[in-house]
Write an enzyme that holds these catalytic residues in place. Sequence first.
Site, PDB file in Angstrom:
ATOM      1  N   HIS A   1       0.887  -1.170   0.000  1.00  0.00           N
ATOM      2  CA  HIS A   1       0.000   0.000   0.000  1.00  0.00           C
ATOM      3  C   HIS A   1       0.918   1.211   0.000  1.00  0.00           C
ATOM      4  CE1 HIS A   1      -3.950   1.878   1.789  1.00  0.00           C
ATOM      5  NE2 HIS A   1      -3.637   2.355   0.582  1.00  0.00           N
ATOM      6  N   LEU A   2       0.767   2.104  -0.945  1.00  0.00           N
ATOM      7  CA  LEU A   2       1.771   3.126  -1.241  1.00  0.00           C
ATOM      8  C   LEU A   2       2.143   3.957  -0.013  1.00  0.00           C
ATOM      9  CD1 LEU A   2       3.569   4.505  -3.295  1.00  0.00           C
ATOM     10  CD2 LEU A   2       1.625   5.923  -3.971  1.00  0.00           C
ATOM     11  N   HIS A   3       3.449   4.023   0.283  1.00  0.00           N
ATOM     12  CA  HIS A   3       3.938   4.797   1.411  1.00  0.00           C
ATOM     13  C   HIS A   3       5.422   5.075   1.273  1.00  0.00           C
ATOM     14  CE1 HIS A   3       4.875   0.623   2.488  1.00  0.00           C
ATOM     15  NE2 HIS A   3       5.777   1.064   3.353  1.00  0.00           N
ATOM     16  N   LEU A   4       5.854   6.178   1.878  1.00  0.00           N
ATOM     17  CA  LEU A   4       7.255   6.502   2.108  1.00  0.00           C
ATOM     18  C   LEU A   4       7.533   6.381   3.604  1.00  0.00           C
ATOM     19  CD1 LEU A   4       7.733   9.813   0.058  1.00  0.00           C
ATOM     20  CD2 LEU A   4       8.517   7.543  -0.618  1.00  0.00           C
TER      21      LEU A   4
END
Length: 367
Positions: A190-193
């Site tokens: 799940h998109l994250h930095l």
Amino acid sequence: WERRCVPKDFAYHEDEFILEGVAWPGAALSRFDRALLGAWQERMARGLFRYHLAELPTRVLPGTMRLLAQLNAQRSTERRRPQAVRSLTQPFDPQQFNFTQIRPGEVLLRLRRRPSAESDPAAADHVLVAINVSPLERGHVLLLPEPTLRLPQVLTPELLRVGLEAVLLSAQPGFRVGFNSLGASASVNHLHLHGFYLAHPLLVETAPAEPLCPARGLSLLHEAPAPALLFYTAGAGLEALARDACTAAARLLALGLAYNVFVTRGAPPDGSAGPGAGLRLLLWPRRPRFEAEEGAAFNVALCELAGHLPVPTAAVFEELSETEALRAIRRPLLPEPEMRRLAADLARLLEDEQLLCRLFQFQRPIH
């Protein structure tokens, strides 16, 4: 989820970017630092993390690379089990853990860029800042685009630009941002930095690099724990930098390669100015691996490639040598001849895109 989670807004403008004077050991906290660290410490006091993070035992390994080892046993034993990943382009799976499931109290801030006079007000970006419940270091957070979009873990220019801006909003040279792709130690699809404070300088901030495509700020970094593609900017052109880095990352995925990204303040590739003069973005292409390596002293993700080694046991912490650490760090990376061919290919790709952009601007009719 949206109704439950209404975080405090942190609106900022480009005028707040700190472009000069950031050097070790660090100056007073910026408005961004105070907001993030204050909220993070308050969540720690409320017990919202999986463990209480005390000051971590830390040592610099003897050797030329100045590798920084930290003992963080609780992260190894108490973090959430990484998701099963089988592909570099695995779709988002709502049945797996994802960031729509985090507790409302875990969200610290909503970063909102105030539009400039010439921009579209509707295009203002916002990104959530949430705690990492199994922290690596003080202030360890996740930067999340709208979670209900259910984006998989493939880096986008929009999110990367906000990450670059977050580094410039901090007055601390130790605030870093990074990304792990699928097949490169990402534990949640799940998109994250990641963002975190590490109060120690790293060699990747100052090591000189070989120019590849100067017009796009691209170099090849050799004298580092893990050779990397290096993008550099003095602080301007963040949108172009984010776009170029994501263009390179997309090419890597197309070639069947995974990647890690690390953003830090650093010196120009030629070493002509001090370590906090601009932004360095390091991109590491690597062979994908979808399972933990048996018997490994530590996992290899963005921190380790940059020379920061969180280790799980006291024995590893006390006995690890630079030679052993470098062997583990470099194992998933490409051999030097292959890395050089790939770097030349990416330089040509960025040069071609720049040429096409200029041709488009030249041919566009004037009204």
